[in-house]
Design an enzyme around this catalytic site. Sequence first.
Site, mmCIF file in Angstrom:
data_model
loop_
_atom_site.group_PDB
_atom_site.id
_atom_site.type_symbol
_atom_site.label_atom_id
_atom_site.label_comp_id
_atom_site.label_asym_id
_atom_site.label_seq_id
_atom_site.Cartn_x
_atom_site.Cartn_y
_atom_site.Cartn_z
ATOM 1 N N LYS A 38 48.387 -65.730 71.007
ATOM 2 C CA LYS A 38 47.408 -65.541 69.920
ATOM 3 C C LYS A 38 47.105 -64.048 69.780
ATOM 4 O O LYS A 38 47.490 -63.244 70.647
ATOM 5 C CB LYS A 38 46.148 -66.338 70.220
ATOM 6 C CG LYS A 38 45.401 -65.877 71.458
ATOM 7 C CD LYS A 38 44.349 -66.887 71.875
ATOM 8 C CE LYS A 38 43.613 -66.399 73.101
ATOM 9 N NZ LYS A 38 42.835 -67.462 73.747
ATOM 10 N N ARG A 140 31.681 -74.951 74.150
ATOM 11 C CA ARG A 140 32.216 -74.204 73.019
ATOM 12 C C ARG A 140 32.862 -75.260 72.136
ATOM 13 O O ARG A 140 32.223 -75.806 71.269
ATOM 14 C CB ARG A 140 33.214 -73.139 73.504
ATOM 15 C CG ARG A 140 33.767 -72.295 72.372
ATOM 16 C CD ARG A 140 34.659 -71.159 72.873
ATOM 17 N NE ARG A 140 35.938 -71.619 73.421
ATOM 18 C CZ ARG A 140 36.949 -70.816 73.727
ATOM 19 N NH1 ARG A 140 36.836 -69.519 73.555
ATOM 20 N NH2 ARG A 140 38.073 -71.300 74.217
ATOM 21 N N TYR A 276 33.912 -34.344 62.501
ATOM 22 C CA TYR A 276 32.774 -34.953 61.805
ATOM 23 C C TYR A 276 31.507 -34.900 62.645
ATOM 24 O O TYR A 276 31.540 -35.137 63.858
ATOM 25 C CB TYR A 276 33.062 -36.438 61.537
ATOM 26 C CG TYR A 276 34.009 -36.709 60.398
ATOM 27 C CD1 TYR A 276 33.837 -36.122 59.148
ATOM 28 C CD2 TYR A 276 35.068 -37.597 60.579
ATOM 29 C CE1 TYR A 276 34.711 -36.403 58.105
ATOM 30 C CE2 TYR A 276 35.939 -37.894 59.546
ATOM 31 C CZ TYR A 276 35.755 -37.290 58.309
ATOM 32 O OH TYR A 276 36.608 -37.584 57.297
ATOM 33 N N MET A 324 39.256 -42.036 61.165
ATOM 34 C CA MET A 324 39.965 -43.261 60.776
ATOM 35 C C MET A 324 41.443 -43.200 61.152
ATOM 36 O O MET A 324 41.998 -44.169 61.672
ATOM 37 C CB MET A 324 39.800 -43.488 59.274
ATOM 38 C CG MET A 324 40.305 -44.838 58.802
ATOM 39 S SD MET A 324 40.079 -45.084 57.032
ATOM 40 C CE MET A 324 38.326 -45.406 56.940
HETATM 41 C C1 LIG Z 1 43.249 -67.536 75.116
HETATM 42 C C2 LIG Z 1 43.300 -68.807 75.833
HETATM 43 C C3 LIG Z 1 43.931 -68.885 77.089
HETATM 44 C C4 LIG Z 1 44.497 -67.685 77.811
HETATM 45 O O1 LIG Z 1 43.465 -67.037 78.508
HETATM 46 P P1 LIG Z 1 43.818 -65.761 79.427
HETATM 47 O O2 LIG Z 1 42.534 -65.462 80.104
HETATM 48 O O3 LIG Z 1 44.229 -64.686 78.486
HETATM 49 O O4 LIG Z 1 44.898 -66.188 80.317
HETATM 50 C C5 LIG Z 1 44.016 -70.127 77.682
HETATM 51 N N1 LIG Z 1 43.512 -71.230 77.073
HETATM 52 C C6 LIG Z 1 42.892 -71.181 75.878
HETATM 53 C C7 LIG Z 1 42.367 -72.422 75.277
HETATM 54 C C8 LIG Z 1 42.756 -69.972 75.232
HETATM 55 O O5 LIG Z 1 42.146 -69.928 74.042
#
Ligand SMILES: *Cc1c(COP(=O)(O)O)cnc(C)c1O
Length: 387
Positions: A38, A140, A276, A324
């Site tokens: 991700k 969550r 700046y 920037m």
């Molecule tokens: C991002 C995520 C992980 C990975 O977590 P790390 O601490 O980066 O290993 C595992 N499970 C879920 C559901 C996540 O969203």
Amino acid sequence: MRDDLLQWIEVDLEAIRSNLSVFRGLVPDTTQLMMVIKANAYGHGLELVARNASALPIDVLGVHSLQEAERARQAGWAAKIYVLGYIAAQQVRRAHELDVDITIVDETMLNAVVDAVTTGAALENQPLRCHLKLETGTHRQGMSEEEAARCIRRIDESPRLTLAGTSMHFANIEDTTDQSYARRQLENFCRLTDRLKAERPELVRHTACSAAALTLGETAFDLIRVGIGAYGYWPSRETQVTFRNQGHTGNLRPALTWKARIGQVRDIASGSYIGYGCSERVERDTKMAVLPVGYSDGFDRGLSRVGHVLVRGRRARVLGRVCMNILMVDVTDVGSVEPEEEVILLGRSGDETIDAAEMGALIQTISYEVLARLSQAVDRFAVPNDG
Ligand SMILES: *Cc1c(COP(=O)(O)O)cnc(C)c1O
């Protein structure tokens, strides 16, 4: 190839492979390994990782969104993908076509999924594989026991859906060396899923992020979800300490190096104000390098005056405010620095290293955020070159 670039990111695939093998060595052979990609593969480049993933010791790619799953498929990854985040009702058919596993976070979402797969033309694929996210204490996402029981019944009734797995996520496993809360969550998870797993041995149970896999072996179950560790970062100091205290020896090595070329070298007279806001006044005659990198690229503005870059293996401090697209650094003590010379924003040069954890500490955040915010506009290259 990089001669015409002012900044770029290099991703060491050997480092990723070696980091993953640390995790591989911690869990039973029967446990699958997911690499989480991700947030543009934690800044490393989603496509870059996905197109090289078949050469890595992994079984599954984990993404947050369906758009990311789409990108991983386009990059050539044909094996398993789990979507860990929400998908909207309108995306369910596409998820089915892309042959990904999805996460069901509550009954409302499941109802939308059931509607989406039962209306419209029949899909030729296998049933859509669903993983139920269970509440064990993180509050969550995740559903209660009763909600899960109702969801399982609905999935079993639908010929177009199948229950592929159950999952949970730990609340504080990387935040402390005290594992009591994590252990309670683990007990909750077992209470919720032990019988189900006995009845359905093919069910994939998964709970472990990097920190859990590194420090609490019982969390491995059928699959571990490795994010930050695959990229070579410890989830936290606490995780590293716990890991070492348990007698483990594996090492993690950051895979990402962020480089730029000096745009300009200037002599600044003592007493001059830099940039700046006139936020910095140099107290000596200063040799200053101007770099074509700024906060829009992911070099946080909070690093103004306190951040460093590496020039010829030496630390050069940021002068004045990060702009920037530009920042200035003090190279007075580095020697004869030339325009077009390479500097390191993240990575190693000589004996010096700046990593995302150090950079994050200067701006009160974690390595994860520093990496995730590296702009997608910066070109990424695999090393060794993946052609
Ligand atoms: C991002 C995520 C992980 C990975 O977590 P790390 O601490 O980066 O290993 C595992 N499970 C879920 C559901 C996540 O969203």
